[in-house]
Design a protein around this motif. Structure first.
Motif, PDB file in Angstrom:
ATOM      1  N   ASP A 201      10.306  -7.921  -4.246  1.00  0.00           N
ATOM      2  CA  ASP A 201      11.708  -7.698  -3.835  1.00  0.00           C
ATOM      3  C   ASP A 201      11.884  -6.202  -3.641  1.00  0.00           C
ATOM      4  N   TYR A 202      12.186  -5.789  -2.430  1.00  0.00           N
ATOM      5  CA  TYR A 202      12.290  -4.357  -2.129  1.00  0.00           C
ATOM      6  C   TYR A 202      13.728  -4.054  -1.758  1.00  0.00           C
ATOM      7  N   SER A 203      14.339  -3.106  -2.492  1.00  0.00           N
ATOM      8  CA  SER A 203      15.702  -2.726  -2.072  1.00  0.00           C
ATOM      9  C   SER A 203      15.625  -1.278  -1.577  1.00  0.00           C
ATOM     10  N   PRO A 204      15.815  -1.119  -0.287  1.00  0.00           N
ATOM     11  CA  PRO A 204      15.638   0.211   0.314  1.00  0.00           C
ATOM     12  C   PRO A 204      16.625   1.230  -0.237  1.00  0.00           C
ATOM     13  N   GLU A 205      17.836   0.748  -0.598  1.00  0.00           N
ATOM     14  CA  GLU A 205      18.839   1.709  -1.059  1.00  0.00           C
ATOM     15  C   GLU A 205      18.336   2.428  -2.309  1.00  0.00           C
ATOM     16  N   GLU A 206      17.898   1.648  -3.296  1.00  0.00           N
ATOM     17  CA  GLU A 206      17.466   2.327  -4.533  1.00  0.00           C
ATOM     18  C   GLU A 206      16.024   2.806  -4.423  1.00  0.00           C
ATOM     19  N   GLY A 207      15.311   2.287  -3.403  1.00  0.00           N
ATOM     20  CA  GLY A 207      13.919   2.714  -3.280  1.00  0.00           C
ATOM     21  C   GLY A 207      13.059   2.112  -4.377  1.00  0.00           C
ATOM     22  N   VAL A 208      13.332   0.830  -4.737  1.00  0.00           N
ATOM     23  CA  VAL A 208      12.586   0.194  -5.838  1.00  0.00           C
ATOM     24  C   VAL A 208      11.959  -1.078  -5.290  1.00  0.00           C
ATOM     25  N   VAL A 209      10.677  -1.317  -5.652  1.00  0.00           N
ATOM     26  CA  VAL A 209      10.015  -2.566  -5.265  1.00  0.00           C
ATOM     27  C   VAL A 209       9.638  -3.292  -6.553  1.00  0.00           C
ATOM     28  N   VAL A 210      10.115  -4.534  -6.693  1.00  0.00           N
ATOM     29  CA  VAL A 210       9.762  -5.315  -7.893  1.00  0.00           C
ATOM     30  C   VAL A 210       8.779  -6.380  -7.440  1.00  0.00           C
ATOM     31  N   MET A 211       7.531  -6.273  -7.914  1.00  0.00           N
ATOM     32  CA  MET A 211       6.524  -7.270  -7.545  1.00  0.00           C
ATOM     33  C   MET A 211       6.348  -8.208  -8.716  1.00  0.00           C
ATOM     34  N   SER A 212       6.243  -9.521  -8.388  1.00  0.00           N
ATOM     35  CA  SER A 212       6.120 -10.464  -9.507  1.00  0.00           C
ATOM     36  C   SER A 212       5.132 -11.547  -9.118  1.00  0.00           C
TER      37      SER A 212
ATOM     38  N   VAL B  12       0.867  -1.178   0.000  1.00  0.00           N
ATOM     39  CA  VAL B  12       0.000   0.000   0.000  1.00  0.00           C
ATOM     40  C   VAL B  12       0.900   1.222   0.000  1.00  0.00           C
ATOM     41  N   SER B  13       0.608   2.150  -0.878  1.00  0.00           N
ATOM     42  CA  SER B  13       1.399   3.376  -0.856  1.00  0.00           C
ATOM     43  C   SER B  13       0.433   4.522  -1.130  1.00  0.00           C
ATOM     44  N   GLY B  14       0.248   5.345  -0.139  1.00  0.00           N
ATOM     45  CA  GLY B  14      -0.730   6.415  -0.305  1.00  0.00           C
ATOM     46  C   GLY B  14      -2.104   5.786  -0.494  1.00  0.00           C
ATOM     47  N   SER B  15      -2.784   6.115  -1.588  1.00  0.00           N
ATOM     48  CA  SER B  15      -4.159   5.600  -1.747  1.00  0.00           C
ATOM     49  C   SER B  15      -4.159   4.346  -2.609  1.00  0.00           C
ATOM     50  N   GLU B  16      -3.016   4.017  -3.252  1.00  0.00           N
ATOM     51  CA  GLU B  16      -3.032   2.848  -4.147  1.00  0.00           C
ATOM     52  C   GLU B  16      -2.594   1.600  -3.389  1.00  0.00           C
ATOM     53  N   ALA B  17      -3.068   0.456  -3.919  1.00  0.00           N
ATOM     54  CA  ALA B  17      -2.651  -0.815  -3.299  1.00  0.00           C
ATOM     55  C   ALA B  17      -2.314  -1.784  -4.419  1.00  0.00           C
ATOM     56  N   ALA B  18      -1.390  -2.704  -4.132  1.00  0.00           N
ATOM     57  CA  ALA B  18      -1.003  -3.686  -5.143  1.00  0.00           C
ATOM     58  C   ALA B  18      -0.796  -5.013  -4.431  1.00  0.00           C
ATOM     59  N   GLU B  19      -1.144  -6.075  -5.138  1.00  0.00           N
ATOM     60  CA  GLU B  19      -0.935  -7.408  -4.568  1.00  0.00           C
ATOM     61  C   GLU B  19      -0.150  -8.251  -5.551  1.00  0.00           C
ATOM     62  N   ALA B  20       0.658  -9.176  -4.989  1.00  0.00           N
ATOM     63  CA  ALA B  20       1.402 -10.079  -5.883  1.00  0.00           C
ATOM     64  C   ALA B  20       1.844 -11.256  -5.051  1.00  0.00           C
TER      65      ALA B  20
ATOM     66  N   ALA C  96      -8.514  -1.225 -12.205  1.00  0.00           N
ATOM     67  CA  ALA C  96      -7.540  -2.197 -11.687  1.00  0.00           C
ATOM     68  C   ALA C  96      -6.700  -2.681 -12.848  1.00  0.00           C
ATOM     69  N   LEU C  97      -5.441  -2.947 -12.610  1.00  0.00           N
ATOM     70  CA  LEU C  97      -4.551  -3.470 -13.656  1.00  0.00           C
ATOM     71  C   LEU C  97      -3.964  -4.771 -13.155  1.00  0.00           C
ATOM     72  N   THR C  98      -3.830  -5.726 -14.054  1.00  0.00           N
ATOM     73  CA  THR C  98      -3.129  -6.960 -13.658  1.00  0.00           C
ATOM     74  C   THR C  98      -1.966  -7.169 -14.623  1.00  0.00           C
ATOM     75  N   SER C  99      -0.905  -7.785 -14.115  1.00  0.00           N
ATOM     76  CA  SER C  99       0.240  -8.076 -15.014  1.00  0.00           C
ATOM     77  C   SER C  99       1.081  -9.133 -14.328  1.00  0.00           C
ATOM     78  N   GLN C 100       2.168  -9.547 -14.993  1.00  0.00           N
ATOM     79  CA  GLN C 100       3.033 -10.554 -14.397  1.00  0.00           C
ATOM     80  C   GLN C 100       4.057  -9.891 -13.475  1.00  0.00           C
ATOM     81  N   LYS C 101       4.425  -8.653 -13.857  1.00  0.00           N
ATOM     82  CA  LYS C 101       5.541  -8.065 -13.100  1.00  0.00           C
ATOM     83  C   LYS C 101       5.280  -6.569 -12.969  1.00  0.00           C
ATOM     84  N   MET C 102       5.676  -5.985 -11.844  1.00  0.00           N
ATOM     85  CA  MET C 102       5.506  -4.538 -11.700  1.00  0.00           C
ATOM     86  C   MET C 102       6.712  -4.000 -10.960  1.00  0.00           C
ATOM     87  N   THR C 103       7.303  -2.948 -11.506  1.00  0.00           N
ATOM     88  CA  THR C 103       8.459  -2.338 -10.827  1.00  0.00           C
ATOM     89  C   THR C 103       8.021  -0.963 -10.347  1.00  0.00           C
ATOM     90  N   VAL C 104       8.064  -0.778  -9.056  1.00  0.00           N
ATOM     91  CA  VAL C 104       7.616   0.505  -8.494  1.00  0.00           C
ATOM     92  C   VAL C 104       8.841   1.296  -8.077  1.00  0.00           C
TER      93      VAL C 104
END
Lengths: 140, 201
Positions: free
Chosen positions: A88-99, A76-84, A110-118
């Motif tokens: 993989d979250y790397s705090p240093e780069e501030g990137v979350v890769v959901m798969s 959950v980030s702000g008002s959006e939510a994502a499930e997977a 709503a959007l669905t996909s195989q992979k999402m990089t936030v």
């Protein structure tokens, strides 16, 4: 094909990352840490919840390389939510890769996909792999 | 042969009686008027020993207990002072328990007071217990119980401190061998919270 959407406000990635869980086991030989039991990783207004999170820690640079959340992740980030299935979250780069059948809900659509990089810093999410958008027609 | 007449002989005759009597009188004063010395109370006892009571039970300095587990890990408990009690337990001060795992990692447990139960091969540590591990964890807790012939450490209460990943506190901590018996792990339970400060860029 991919889609670029906004995801959560832009986030200060140097804010402290807080990890709470029921239990944590640290293997003394290689120092890997495994959080189990409704683990919540929080930074700023981003929350990542999963039953199991493995911390991959780099001895050399003395910092967390990434947090592998598995077993069904909701973010959950702000008002959006994502499930997977996995994130993989790397705090240093501030990137979350959901798969693993990612479902991103934004307000009505709503959007669905195989992979999402936030990218938390820029507040953008890059979806790839069979992206489908489901637009709910209000008023039905 | 009669004594010669004259004053001189008479004086000598009386002196022969008087002088021994005087000598006898002098000798008697030696024992009659001597100071009343009571030998027992005069002996100089070491006062400081009597106050701290150390003199009563024998005290072991720098004692050393150690045990090896079936896997080959070494547990060595050393202390600055140990006072063996009648009950067979040993109260020790400034105690360090060193767990050396056969895979090379190491965990040190320090405390100011500890009670070693030899019979059960366990040591209970209290007062400022500190846990430092070679994986970079430094934690404190109030009371900790550790086995001597096996890797089995358990904190009785919450543990707090910091690790390589940041500041950490947890409801309880255990150090034990993992099921496959190869690795040793630190298990924090009862709610764990870690705060990590990313040092990015």
């Amino acid at each position: 094909q991919g889609a670029q959407v906004a995801f959560g406000g832009n986030q200060d990635t140097s804010a402290p990352v807080e990890v709470t869980a029921d239990s944590l086991s640290v293997n003394q030989k290689d120092g890997t840490a495994l959080y189990t039991g409704n683990v919540i990783i929080a930074q700023g207004d981003m929350r990542l919840a999963a039953p199991r999170v493995l911390v991959v820690y780099s001895e050399a640079q003395q910092k967390i390389q990434r947090l592998e959340a598995t077993g069904g992740v909701t973010m959950v980030s702000g008002s959006e939510a994502a499930e997977a299935e996995r994130a993989d979250y790397s705090p240093e780069e501030g990137v979350v890769v959901m798969s693993g059948n990612v479902l991103l809900t934004q307000g009505a659509s709503a959007l669905t996909s195989q992979k999402m990089t936030v990218n938390l810093e820029s507040g953008t999410a890059q979806l790839s792999g069979r992206v489908k958008t489901v637009l709910n027609q209000d008023g039905q | 042969m009669a004594r010669a007449q004259g004053l001189y002989s008479q004086v000598i005759a009386w002196l022969k009686i008087l002088l021994p009597l005087v000598a006898l009188g002098l000798m008697s004063t030696l024992f009659l008027f001597s100071r009343s010395t009571d030998p027992v109370s005069e002996l100089p006892f070491a006062d400081n020993l009597r106050r701290t009571g150390d003199a009563i039970s024998e005290m072991v300095s720098a004692p050393h207990f150690s045990g090896t587990t079936s896997r080959g890990d070494m547990v060595t408990v050393t202390a600055k002072r140990a006072l063996p009690q009648v009950s067979g337990d040993v109260d020790a001060e400034e105690v360090t328990a060193r767990l050396q795992m056969q895979d090379g990692s190491e965990i040190n447990l320090d405390a100011t007071r500890a009670k070693v139960k030899e019979g059960e091969q366990r040591v209970t540590m209290r007062d400022g217990v500190r846990i430092t591990s070679s994986t970079g964890y430094e934690l404190t807790t109030d009371v900790l119980v550790s086995g001597i012939n096996e890797i089995d450490v358990e904190s009785e209460g919450p543990v707090q401190g910091n690790g390589p990943l940041g500041t950490l506190n947890a409801g309880k901590m255990r150090i034990e061998t993992v099921e496959n018996g190869k690795d040793v792990q630190m298990l924090f339970t009862g709610g764990v919270k870690l705060v990590y400060l990313p040092q990015n860029k």
